[in-house]
Design an enzyme around this catalytic site. Structure first.
Site, short mmCIF file in Angstrom:
data_model
loop_
_atom_site.label_atom_id
_atom_site.label_comp_id
_atom_site.label_asym_id
_atom_site.label_seq_id
_atom_site.Cartn_x
_atom_site.Cartn_y
_atom_site.Cartn_z
N TRP A 131 0.86 -1.19 0.00
CA TRP A 131 0.00 0.00 0.00
C TRP A 131 0.89 1.24 0.00
CZ3 TRP A 131 -2.20 2.61 4.87
CH2 TRP A 131 -3.15 3.59 4.53
N ASP A 212 -1.58 -6.00 8.69
CA ASP A 212 -2.55 -5.02 8.23
C ASP A 212 -3.78 -5.79 7.77
OD1 ASP A 212 -4.04 -3.05 7.01
OD2 ASP A 212 -2.30 -2.02 6.17
N LYS A 247 -13.98 -0.45 5.07
CA LYS A 247 -14.51 -1.14 3.88
C LYS A 247 -15.66 -2.07 4.24
CE LYS A 247 -10.47 0.41 2.69
NZ LYS A 247 -9.87 1.26 1.71
C1 LMR Z 1 -6.66 2.61 -0.64
O1 LMR Z 1 -5.67 1.87 -0.63
O2 LMR Z 1 -7.10 3.14 -1.67
C2 LMR Z 1 -7.40 2.86 0.64
O3 LMR Z 1 -6.82 2.15 1.67
C3 LMR Z 1 -7.60 4.28 0.93
C4 LMR Z 1 -6.35 5.00 1.30
O4 LMR Z 1 -6.36 5.63 2.36
O5 LMR Z 1 -5.37 4.97 0.55
#
Ligand code: LMR
Length: 400
Positions: A131, A212, A247
């Protein structure tokens, strides 16, 4: 003067796309950037179970006084029950302690700040890719961020050998960030036996997992999606878990998440948690209440809970059916690539394999917003925009 010489910061890799999308005047624009669920009419709904719970919360609420630093006991108990399963020995033995944090991001950041205090020399290891916000969160807390292989772009699957090789070399005392399910951004998850093996490596090496867990319920179902976590905990004595109800309850803006720590024994968990509370106190003092009250209201009422589970299932099913249609529609356009892997990826995202150049083409020429690296929010695709999207992808593939 402090402010006169600052250059603007670069836009956020994910949330920045939404801002750019809002400024885009094109009528057929599509936002497939941020991971937010939309129904087939393009709306991010308030779940009906949440609406009902909110009405009850508003009617029953008697005070706006502060919550305690870690949040309400009911909320914490519900978080643990969803994470581990109600009858898990970790709950019975009080080896876990939970803080209600502002979203999963808040849980990650509180965990990072706490760990920096107690393990200042540690390095945090994240998957390639991960992420986009993970490195930022841990860097902001002062950590060195290192990477381990995870995704194999050739097979569109897991680079399991590469991952194992790297994790076997992570030094004792370091921290390894793992995604429990619906890996963000790849949608490629570990199997039960792979979790077993990783647990054994963590224990042998003496590194600590930081999990996570933001997409529980969007993979298989609420129970199966926790399999990685409970499997890992069969062998590792301690870990951290950042979880989120953004989510699976659609509570995005209510910032309803948690940080849970698991220690080898109840006393150690309680002592460690007192330091987590100190960490929280100097950041945001105590959490916002509303989202937590909604979650507690739903999970403590049998009927509402059953309704919510159906709503989560409907979200999951729609995403899966979009995957199937997307693969079929791309195939029908005779694109020179096999996209069938999209059907097997899990959660909200598809790691599409589109190059950054193709992502730029789609945004600039077509008004279609996709995260750099090719992550597509499948939940943003609807019957209305599917044809336009697939035509555009076919064109982007030809463009290079
Ligand atoms: C994402 O990965 O799009 C979500 O978890 C929202 C974010 O805060 O980035």
């Amino acid at each position: 003067m402090i402010l006169s010489e600052l250059q603007p910061a670069p836009p956020d890799a994910i949330l920045g796309l939404t801002e750019a999308y809002k400024q885009d005047a094109r009528e057929n624009k599509i936002n497939l950037g941020v991971g937010v669920y939309q129904d087939d009419s393009g709306v991010t709904p308030v779940l009906p179970s949440v609406k009902t719970a909110e009405e009850r919360v508003l009617a029953a609420e008697k005070t706006k006084s502060y919550l305690s630093i870690g949040g309400s006991p009911e909320y914490k108990a519900h978080v643990q029950e969803l994470l581990f399963g109600a009858t898990h020995a970790i709950i019975r033995d009080q080896r876990a302690r939970t803080a209600h944090t502002p979203g999963g991001t808040g849980g990650l950041r509180v965990g990072a700040e706490f760990l920096k205090k107690v393990r200042p020399e540690a390095t945090i290891w994240v998957s390639i890719p991960t992420w986009a916000n993970h490195p930022g969160i841990f860097t902001a807390a002062g950590f060195q961020v290192a990477q381990y292989p995870y995704y194999d772009a050739t097979t569109k699957g897991l680079d399991y050998e590469g991952m194992l090789e790297a994790l076997r070399k992570v030094p004792a005392g370091d921290i390894v960030l793992l995604h429990v399910c619906c890996h963000n951004p790849t949608g490629v998850d570990l199997s039960e036996s792979q979790w077993h093996e990783i647990g054994a490596i963590a224990t042998a090496q003496g590194w600590t997992p930081f999990l996570d867990f933001a997409y529980q319920g969007l993979g298989d179902n609420l129970e199966r999606d926790r399999l990685g976590l409970v499997t890992l905990l069969e062998s590792v004595p301690e870990c951290f878990i950042a979880s989120s109800f953004s989510k699976n309850f659609g509570l995005y803006r209510e910032r309803t998440g948690a940080l849970t720590l698991v220690a080898h024994a109840a006393g150690a968990a309680a002592a460690a948690f007192s330091h987590v509370e100190k960490t929280i106190r100097v950041i945001y003092s105590n959490p916002p209440a509303h989202g937590g009250l909604i979650v507690s209201t739903i999970l403590s009422d049998q009927e509402l809970r059953a309704q919510w589970q159906e709503e989560v299932a409907a979200i999951r099913d729609r995403i899966q059916s979009v995957r199937t249609t997307l693969v079929r529609e791309l195939h029908q356009r005779n694109v020179d690539r096999d996209f069938s892997f999209i059907e097997h990826q899990r959660g909200m995202f598809s790691f599409s394999g589109l190059s950054d150049q193709q992502v730029d083409f789609l945004r600039e020429q077509k008004g279609i917003y996709i995260v750099k690296g090719g992550r597509v929010n499948v939940a943003g695709i609807t019957s209305r925009n599917m044809t336009y999207l697939c035509d555009a992808i076919a064109e982007a593939l030809k463009s290079g």
